[in-house]
Scaffold this motif. Structure first.
Motif, mmCIF file in Angstrom:
data_model
loop_
_atom_site.group_PDB
_atom_site.id
_atom_site.type_symbol
_atom_site.label_atom_id
_atom_site.label_comp_id
_atom_site.label_asym_id
_atom_site.label_seq_id
_atom_site.Cartn_x
_atom_site.Cartn_y
_atom_site.Cartn_z
ATOM 1 N N ILE A 235 -40.681 1.841 3.300
ATOM 2 C CA ILE A 235 -39.532 0.972 3.569
ATOM 3 C C ILE A 235 -39.904 -0.480 3.268
ATOM 4 C CG2 ILE A 235 -38.103 -0.022 5.404
ATOM 5 C CD1 ILE A 235 -37.919 2.765 6.646
ATOM 6 N N LYS A 236 -41.123 -0.871 3.624
ATOM 7 C CA LYS A 236 -41.571 -2.244 3.341
ATOM 8 C C LYS A 236 -41.611 -2.513 1.840
ATOM 9 C CE LYS A 236 -44.267 -2.702 7.597
ATOM 10 N NZ LYS A 236 -45.630 -2.752 8.212
ATOM 11 N N GLU A 237 -42.010 -1.508 1.058
ATOM 12 C CA GLU A 237 -41.992 -1.677 -0.401
ATOM 13 C C GLU A 237 -40.553 -1.732 -0.919
ATOM 14 O OE1 GLU A 237 -44.428 -2.471 -2.124
ATOM 15 O OE2 GLU A 237 -46.178 -1.855 -0.956
ATOM 16 N N LEU A 238 -39.676 -0.957 -0.301
ATOM 17 C CA LEU A 238 -38.275 -0.937 -0.715
ATOM 18 C C LEU A 238 -37.623 -2.298 -0.485
ATOM 19 C CD1 LEU A 238 -35.642 0.410 -1.612
ATOM 20 C CD2 LEU A 238 -35.395 1.325 0.718
ATOM 21 N N GLU A 239 -37.760 -2.833 0.715
ATOM 22 C CA GLU A 239 -37.132 -4.123 0.981
ATOM 23 C C GLU A 239 -37.801 -5.239 0.182
ATOM 24 O OE1 GLU A 239 -37.383 -4.684 5.203
ATOM 25 O OE2 GLU A 239 -39.571 -4.890 5.212
ATOM 26 N N VAL A 241 -39.165 -4.977 -2.970
ATOM 27 C CA VAL A 241 -38.684 -4.980 -4.352
ATOM 28 C C VAL A 241 -37.197 -5.315 -4.409
ATOM 29 C CG1 VAL A 241 -38.036 -2.524 -4.580
ATOM 30 C CG2 VAL A 241 -38.905 -3.792 -6.563
ATOM 31 N N PHE A 242 -36.442 -4.937 -3.413
ATOM 32 C CA PHE A 242 -35.013 -5.259 -3.346
ATOM 33 C C PHE A 242 -34.806 -6.778 -3.354
ATOM 34 C CE2 PHE A 242 -31.432 -6.093 -0.291
ATOM 35 C CZ PHE A 242 -30.395 -5.754 -1.139
ATOM 36 N N VAL A 243 -35.546 -7.472 -2.515
ATOM 37 C CA VAL A 243 -35.443 -8.935 -2.463
ATOM 38 C C VAL A 243 -35.982 -9.562 -3.751
ATOM 39 C CG1 VAL A 243 -36.397 -10.987 -1.318
ATOM 40 C CG2 VAL A 243 -35.386 -9.154 0.046
ATOM 41 N N HIS A 244 -37.064 -8.995 -4.299
ATOM 42 C CA HIS A 244 -37.633 -9.479 -5.563
ATOM 43 C C HIS A 244 -36.593 -9.383 -6.681
ATOM 44 C CE1 HIS A 244 -40.685 -10.236 -8.639
ATOM 45 N NE2 HIS A 244 -40.269 -9.158 -9.276
ATOM 46 N N ILE A 245 -35.876 -8.278 -6.747
ATOM 47 C CA ILE A 245 -34.842 -8.095 -7.764
ATOM 48 C C ILE A 245 -33.727 -9.124 -7.591
ATOM 49 C CG2 ILE A 245 -32.975 -6.558 -8.507
ATOM 50 C CD1 ILE A 245 -34.921 -4.200 -7.971
ATOM 51 N N VAL A 266 -29.774 -13.926 -0.998
ATOM 52 C CA VAL A 266 -31.018 -13.171 -0.874
ATOM 53 C C VAL A 266 -31.362 -13.057 0.607
ATOM 54 C CG1 VAL A 266 -33.454 -13.048 -1.492
ATOM 55 C CG2 VAL A 266 -31.802 -14.011 -3.120
ATOM 56 N N PRO A 267 -31.396 -11.854 1.153
ATOM 57 C CA PRO A 267 -31.668 -11.704 2.594
ATOM 58 C C PRO A 267 -33.114 -12.025 2.933
ATOM 59 C CG PRO A 267 -31.522 -9.557 1.549
ATOM 60 C CD PRO A 267 -31.141 -10.558 0.501
ATOM 61 N N THR A 268 -33.337 -12.413 4.165
ATOM 62 C CA THR A 268 -34.700 -12.644 4.645
ATOM 63 C C THR A 268 -35.285 -11.319 5.112
ATOM 64 O OG1 THR A 268 -33.839 -13.183 6.851
ATOM 65 C CG2 THR A 268 -34.220 -15.021 5.330
ATOM 66 N N LEU A 269 -36.598 -11.221 5.020
ATOM 67 C CA LEU A 269 -37.304 -10.005 5.438
ATOM 68 C C LEU A 269 -37.922 -10.191 6.810
ATOM 69 C CD1 LEU A 269 -39.026 -8.968 2.082
ATOM 70 C CD2 LEU A 269 -36.911 -8.101 3.080
ATOM 71 N N PRO A 270 -38.076 -9.114 7.577
ATOM 72 C CA PRO A 270 -37.698 -7.732 7.246
ATOM 73 C C PRO A 270 -36.196 -7.498 7.404
ATOM 74 C CG PRO A 270 -38.594 -7.795 9.461
ATOM 75 C CD PRO A 270 -38.733 -9.190 8.910
ATOM 76 N N LEU A 271 -35.686 -6.508 6.667
ATOM 77 C CA LEU A 271 -34.293 -6.109 6.863
ATOM 78 C C LEU A 271 -34.145 -5.428 8.218
ATOM 79 C CD1 LEU A 271 -33.361 -4.544 3.386
ATOM 80 C CD2 LEU A 271 -33.020 -6.898 4.163
#
Length: 424
Positions: A235-239, A241-245, A266-271
């Motif tokens: 999930i951490k990799e998903l969020e 790369v999502f923000v990176h994109i 662009v949302p802040t992490l973590p989602l």
């Protein structure tokens, strides 16, 4: 040497060669203008020579031409530089009646845009959508290459269902039956238990008789799989790369977003993490009719975004709603360690921790009403040292659709395939 439209400013006073399509023209007697379109934009061509004016007046929209001339500063508000033509060569003529006008003077309907796909690609909107999609793919690939992942190329032709169910496209394969892959799932797991970290961008095929604006029968998935990982690890990799994109599209596709009248937050992490049970409770409180164990409708996904925000992770799903390979939750055997990423009211990604224990995997296959013998090659892969592993998939077209603000997924698919469309 050929010069592109966006490089005229570097060539003031020089003789250049431009090649492209006649996007538009203005015929004003002794001074005529051609608007030339190439892959980087538009250039204004000034035609003063009497002989060249004869050629200019014979042109049609979308004729392919090449221009030789001198780059000069322009008095036009639209163009800082222009080219005064010395030679015009017509490379290819277009039919005068266009079924779709790339100038977008008149907005065409979806069927026309799909039937005449190559002409739609020439519009500002079409180019913008697929430049953004290219940026999405590039960002995804560079993100995981920078983290040491190996890129896999899974097969499209498979011997049995990857996820169960009967909705596969069957094809003749010599003396056997074969199918178009509905998922690269089984193969990326084999990659993860050998390479540890893998990713892929691959087509998959679903034979369901969809008739929804969010579904296709051929899609592109962007997948990863990681060994020595649980659901939260991926999930951490998903969020990430999502923000990176989203960041890259916002920074590198500013002009395309402007053309589409889109702004990206662009949302802040973590989602935010939302458990399935919490989502059901929230929908019930909002007046939605849903029971624990039911999947969410598209309307309910939109409602969840209104409640929990534009982008969030929906996790800990009932086991009956997820595939046989999703790992059972140690605290509750009715749940699996599965998750979705909801963005702007639509599921754009799903994933889970996988079952790496052969006995448990065989049991789960039986519980799903499938024959374990059909998955011997898959189950056997976990009998020779298989670490815990997890992964997910992002739907390329769904993510593109939400970023570009389109309502129908076919609009952001180069050549969509549905029940009724296998052309062009």
């Amino acid at each position: 040497m050929r010069v592109y439209s966006n490089r005229l400013s570097d060539n003031e006073g020089k003789r250049v060669l431009l090649k492209g399509w006649v996007h538009d023209f203005r015929l004003l007697g002794k001074l005529n203008f051609i608007i030339l379109r190439d892959c980087n934009g538009f250039a204004q061509i000034v035609v003063k020579d009497e002989e060249l004016q004869k050629t200019a007046k014979s042109l049609h929209l979308e004729d392919v031409i090449e221009i030789e001339g001198i780059v000069k500063r322009s008095k036009s508000e639209r163009f800082e530089f222009e080219v005064e033509a010395e030679k015009i060569n017509v490379i290819s003529k277009s039919e005068p009646q266009l079924p779709l006008d790339p100038r977008e003077v008149t907005k065409t309907n979806l069927e026309t845009r799909l039937n005449w796909r190559f002409l739609y690609f020439r519009t500002k909107e079409g180019k913008s959508i697929f430049r953004i999609q290219t940026e999405i793919i590039k960002s995804f690939r560079e993100y995981f290459l920078s983290k040491g992942f190996i890129e896999m190329q899974p097969p499209i032709i498979i011997a049995s269902a990857s996820e169960g169910g009967a909705d596969l496209f069957e094809i003749p394969y010599f003396e056997k039956r074969a199918y178009l892959a509905q998922s690269p799932q089984l193969y990326k797991q084999m990659g993860a238990i050998s390479f540890e970290k893998v990713f892929m961008i691959a087509p998959v095929f679903r034979a369901e008789k969809f008739d929804q604006p969010t579904h296709l029968n051929e899609i592109r998935q962007m997948d990863i799989e990681m060994a020595f990982a649980n659901d939260e690890d991926v999930i951490k990799e998903l969020e990430g790369v999502f923000v990176h994109i989203l960041k890259n599209v916002k920074e590198n596709c500013e002009n395309e977003l402007k053309i589409l009248n889109r702004e990206i937050e662009v949302p802040t992490l973590p989602l935010r993490r939302v458990k399935y049970e919490e989502a059901v409770e929230a929908l019930t409180e909002a007046g939605e009719n849903i029971e624990f164990g039911e999947d969410f409708s598209k309307t309910q996904e939109k409602k969840l975004s209104e409640i929990f925000g534009e982008a969030f992770i929906l996790k800990d799903w009932p086991e009956k709603l997820k595939p046989f390979y999703a790992m059972i939750h140690e605290n509750n055997p009715k749940l699996v360690k599965a998750f979705d990423l909801i963005y702007k009211g639509l599921e754009i990604s799903s994933g889970s921790q996988r079952i790496h224990l052969p006995d448990l995997l065989e049991r789960r296959i039986k519980e799903k009403g499938l024959n374990p013998r059909d998955f011997d090659y898959y189950i056997n892969a976990f009998k020779y040292g298989a670490p815990p592993h997890a992964g997910w998939s992002i739907g390329l077209e769904r993510l593109t659709m939400k970023i570009c603000g389109k309502e129908n997924i076919q609009e952001v698919t180069m050549f969509p395939r549905t029940r009724t469309r296998i052309y062009p």
